[in-house]
Design a protein around this motif. Sequence first.
Motif, mmCIF file in Angstrom:
data_model
loop_
_atom_site.group_PDB
_atom_site.id
_atom_site.type_symbol
_atom_site.label_atom_id
_atom_site.label_comp_id
_atom_site.label_asym_id
_atom_site.label_seq_id
_atom_site.Cartn_x
_atom_site.Cartn_y
_atom_site.Cartn_z
ATOM 1 N N UNK A 10 0.832 -1.205 0.000
ATOM 2 C CA UNK A 10 0.000 0.000 0.000
ATOM 3 C C UNK A 10 0.867 1.256 0.000
ATOM 4 N N UNK A 11 1.966 1.234 0.750
ATOM 5 C CA UNK A 11 2.856 2.395 0.798
ATOM 6 C C UNK A 11 3.508 2.643 -0.554
ATOM 7 N N UNK A 12 3.941 1.565 -1.212
ATOM 8 C CA UNK A 12 4.554 1.715 -2.539
ATOM 9 C C UNK A 12 3.559 2.318 -3.529
ATOM 10 N N UNK A 13 2.316 1.859 -3.453
ATOM 11 C CA UNK A 13 1.292 2.399 -4.349
ATOM 12 C C UNK A 13 1.021 3.869 -4.035
ATOM 13 N N UNK A 14 0.993 4.216 -2.750
ATOM 14 C CA UNK A 14 0.755 5.604 -2.357
ATOM 15 C C UNK A 14 1.900 6.503 -2.811
ATOM 16 N N UNK A 15 3.146 6.004 -2.679
ATOM 17 C CA UNK A 15 4.299 6.782 -3.126
ATOM 18 C C UNK A 15 4.239 7.037 -4.634
ATOM 19 N N UNK A 16 3.821 6.028 -5.371
ATOM 20 C CA UNK A 16 3.705 6.187 -6.828
ATOM 21 C C UNK A 16 2.652 7.245 -7.177
ATOM 22 N N UNK A 17 1.513 7.223 -6.449
ATOM 23 C CA UNK A 17 0.478 8.226 -6.696
ATOM 24 C C UNK A 17 0.968 9.622 -6.337
ATOM 25 N N UNK A 18 1.693 9.734 -5.207
ATOM 26 C CA UNK A 18 2.230 11.031 -4.784
ATOM 27 C C UNK A 18 3.226 11.564 -5.806
ATOM 28 N N UNK A 19 4.090 10.656 -6.311
ATOM 29 C CA UNK A 19 5.074 11.076 -7.324
ATOM 30 C C UNK A 19 4.375 11.613 -8.565
ATOM 31 N N UNK A 20 3.297 10.969 -8.954
ATOM 32 C CA UNK A 20 2.556 11.444 -10.115
ATOM 33 C C UNK A 20 1.928 12.805 -9.878
ATOM 34 N N UNK A 21 1.341 12.991 -8.687
ATOM 35 C CA UNK A 21 0.748 14.285 -8.345
ATOM 36 C C UNK A 21 1.824 15.376 -8.256
ATOM 37 N N UNK B 197 6.541 24.332 1.104
ATOM 38 C CA UNK B 197 6.400 23.620 2.379
ATOM 39 C C UNK B 197 7.374 22.441 2.404
ATOM 40 N N UNK B 198 7.645 21.856 3.580
ATOM 41 C CA UNK B 198 8.628 20.766 3.683
ATOM 42 C C UNK B 198 8.318 19.621 2.722
ATOM 43 N N UNK B 199 9.365 19.142 2.070
ATOM 44 C CA UNK B 199 9.222 18.001 1.168
ATOM 45 C C UNK B 199 10.475 17.142 1.230
ATOM 46 N N UNK B 200 10.366 15.934 0.710
ATOM 47 C CA UNK B 200 11.495 15.008 0.707
ATOM 48 C C UNK B 200 12.615 15.557 -0.191
ATOM 49 N N UNK B 201 13.893 15.229 0.124
ATOM 50 C CA UNK B 201 15.025 15.725 -0.672
ATOM 51 C C UNK B 201 14.898 15.423 -2.159
ATOM 52 N N UNK B 202 14.400 14.212 -2.492
ATOM 53 C CA UNK B 202 14.265 13.863 -3.910
ATOM 54 C C UNK B 202 13.217 14.736 -4.595
ATOM 55 N N UNK B 203 12.124 15.018 -3.887
ATOM 56 C CA UNK B 203 11.095 15.879 -4.457
ATOM 57 C C UNK B 203 11.618 17.296 -4.660
ATOM 58 N N UNK B 204 12.382 17.784 -3.685
ATOM 59 C CA UNK B 204 12.972 19.118 -3.799
ATOM 60 C C UNK B 204 13.887 19.200 -5.012
ATOM 61 N N UNK B 205 14.686 18.173 -5.219
ATOM 62 C CA UNK B 205 15.597 18.157 -6.369
ATOM 63 C C UNK B 205 14.810 18.169 -7.684
ATOM 64 N N UNK B 206 13.746 17.360 -7.760
ATOM 65 C CA UNK B 206 12.972 17.292 -9.002
ATOM 66 C C UNK B 206 12.275 18.620 -9.310
ATOM 67 N N UNK B 207 11.786 19.311 -8.262
ATOM 68 C CA UNK B 207 11.159 20.610 -8.492
ATOM 69 C C UNK B 207 12.191 21.624 -8.986
ATOM 70 N N UNK B 208 13.375 21.622 -8.372
ATOM 71 C CA UNK B 208 14.420 22.564 -8.797
ATOM 72 C C UNK B 208 14.835 22.287 -10.239
#
Length: 386
Positions: free
Chosen positions: A269-280, A303-314
């Motif tokens: 369930x966590x893996x599926x949720x992470x995949x949905x979050x990555x898509x959003x 707002x606070x986000x995971x390091x990988x998400x921060x890198x992808x946004x930048x």
Amino acid sequence: METQKLYYQDPFLREFTAGVLSCEPAGDAWKVVLDRTAFYPEGGGQPADHGVLKTPAGEVPVTDVHERDGVVIHTCAAPVEAGMAVAGVLDWDRRFDHMQQHSGEHIISGVLCRLYHCDNVGFHLGAETVTIDYNADISWEQALEAERLANQAVWTDREVEITYPDPQALAALEYRSKKELAGRVRIVEFPEADRCACCGTHVLRAGQVGLIKVLSCQKFREGVRLEILCGARALRYLSGTYDQARAAGQRLSVKPLEVYGAVERLEEELSAAKARIAGLEQTAFAAIAAEQAGRGDVVLFQSPMRPDSLRRLADAVGKSCGGLAAVFSGEGEKWSYALVRADGADISPLVKELNQTLRGRGGGRNGFAQGSVPAGREAVEEFFKR
């Protein structure tokens, strides 16, 4: 004169009387020699006994025990007068624990060495666990089979046999030993499990070991290192493990033995949720990047986000803005950053200045850097206005 070793006559002797032969200072302690003792000296992988010597003036703690040339030397926290009579009292919980661990090691080593034609080449009875080294490549499944057979030997509750064979009988006897032996040899036998030359203390019957539990079997040098627990230690460990499984099961609404399956389902369930979050996130980051298209250098706060998400946004903003994308995520006085130059220019001078000015940490090269600063948003904005 050698010390009379009462621990060999009766390993369950908890109290005894003795005469003090000598007491010599040794740093902050005193070395005391008695004419006889039930305190086992450290040796053969088994730690020394602790306890007290009772004197007319009070109790004197015994903190260590060693043997030298047949004389047992007690390290004491205070002096005792030579010539006086004392009463020795063992820390029995410590001694019995050591006997359970040592005896359990005998039993499982005997089983392993018989099944897989190996030798026990190392033994350490630690404060938490017991480790045993073998010179053979033993698998986890084989170790568990040895555990099963060792516990069968424990539960048959056979009496432990201790003998001192004469040289002729010893030469004809099959037994385990880590080294060549000379003089009088003490043979300890757990019937149907092990026969070994040993100078340690042991239980009187196999059943007093209670339980043997293998915790791990890891590659070590040319063989493996087993980690085990016996007796009360094994019970405490398994009780603690059960308590954790029971508590986890209550949180997951399953029985203790069903926790692993429930955790597997949670992972899915966590893996599926992470995949949905990555898509959003990907959709949101694309929208943010579109807003910054062609603006050149930009500084953004999220707002606070995971390091990988921060890198992808930048990365996304850096590709669209055409200049430096400085993206900070966090709140208050704690911000993580990712800096991107779309042209790939050297970014290290800027990062160095940023970290020096705002007491930050981090680094990078080739147009990308990531780190953090313990500063407020206003301080970050002021830095990039210069």
